[in-house]
Design a protein around this motif. Structure first.
Motif, PDB file in Angstrom:
ATOM      1  N   LYS A   1       0.828  -1.206   0.000  1.00 36.92           N
ATOM      2  CA  LYS A   1       0.000   0.000   0.000  1.00 36.92           C
ATOM      3  C   LYS A   1       0.866   1.261   0.000  1.00 36.92           C
ATOM      4  O   LYS A   1       0.359   2.358   0.182  1.00 36.92           O
ATOM      5  CB  LYS A   1      -0.931   0.008   1.215  1.00 36.92           C
TER       6      LYS A   1
ATOM      7  N   GLY B   1     -22.436   4.269   2.805  1.00 37.06           N
ATOM      8  CA  GLY B   1     -21.234   3.770   2.136  1.00 37.06           C
ATOM      9  C   GLY B   1     -20.115   3.443   3.110  1.00 37.06           C
ATOM     10  O   GLY B   1     -19.968   4.088   4.139  1.00 37.06           O
ATOM     11  N   LEU B   2     -19.341   2.430   2.782  1.00 44.71           N
ATOM     12  CA  LEU B   2     -18.191   2.031   3.585  1.00 44.71           C
ATOM     13  C   LEU B   2     -16.953   2.018   2.707  1.00 44.71           C
ATOM     14  O   LEU B   2     -17.039   1.740   1.517  1.00 44.71           O
ATOM     15  CB  LEU B   2     -18.392   0.628   4.159  1.00 44.71           C
ATOM     16  N   GLN B   3     -15.822   2.295   3.302  1.00 51.96           N
ATOM     17  CA  GLN B   3     -14.559   2.175   2.579  1.00 51.96           C
ATOM     18  C   GLN B   3     -14.182   0.700   2.624  1.00 51.96           C
ATOM     19  O   GLN B   3     -13.470   0.247   3.508  1.00 51.96           O
ATOM     20  CB  GLN B   3     -13.502   3.053   3.230  1.00 51.96           C
ATOM     21  N   GLU B   4     -14.685  -0.056   1.668  1.00 51.30           N
ATOM     22  CA  GLU B   4     -14.581  -1.511   1.724  1.00 51.30           C
ATOM     23  C   GLU B   4     -13.154  -2.036   1.749  1.00 51.30           C
ATOM     24  O   GLU B   4     -12.906  -3.113   2.277  1.00 51.30           O
ATOM     25  CB  GLU B   4     -15.367  -2.119   0.563  1.00 51.30           C
ATOM     26  N   SER B   5     -12.201  -1.289   1.216  1.00 52.61           N
ATOM     27  CA  SER B   5     -10.817  -1.754   1.250  1.00 52.61           C
ATOM     28  C   SER B   5     -10.240  -1.711   2.666  1.00 52.61           C
ATOM     29  O   SER B   5      -9.253  -2.363   2.949  1.00 52.61           O
ATOM     30  CB  SER B   5      -9.947  -0.918   0.314  1.00 52.61           C
ATOM     31  N   GLU B   6     -10.857  -0.954   3.575  1.00 54.44           N
ATOM     32  CA  GLU B   6     -10.366  -0.813   4.940  1.00 54.44           C
ATOM     33  C   GLU B   6     -11.263  -1.468   5.983  1.00 54.44           C
ATOM     34  O   GLU B   6     -10.866  -1.649   7.113  1.00 54.44           O
ATOM     35  CB  GLU B   6     -10.222   0.677   5.293  1.00 54.44           C
TER      36      GLU B   6
END
Length: 62
Positions: free
Chosen positions: A7, A29-34
């Protein structure tokens, strides 16, 4: 936090902050990568899972 070369992040300090809120629409919404997991819970269940302070967080005046 240890370095995460994939990263492009060096070793660093990390602070997690939790939020409690109410909404009329569950489409948030969610920051799906985190985020590795998320869910909606009735206040009583959330309080059982994470402690009594959550009640104060969602009932305090804005």
């Amino acid at each position: 936090m240890p370095a995460r070369p994939h990263k492009d992040e060096p070793e660093h300090y990390h602070l997690d902050i939790g939020y409690a809120f109410t909404t009329l629409c569950g489409d948030v919404g969610l920051q799906e990568s985190e985020v590795t997991g998320a869910g909606w819970y009735p206040l009583e269940e959330a309080e059982r899972l994470v402690g009594h302070r959550i009640r104060r967080a969602v009932t305090a005046p804005a």
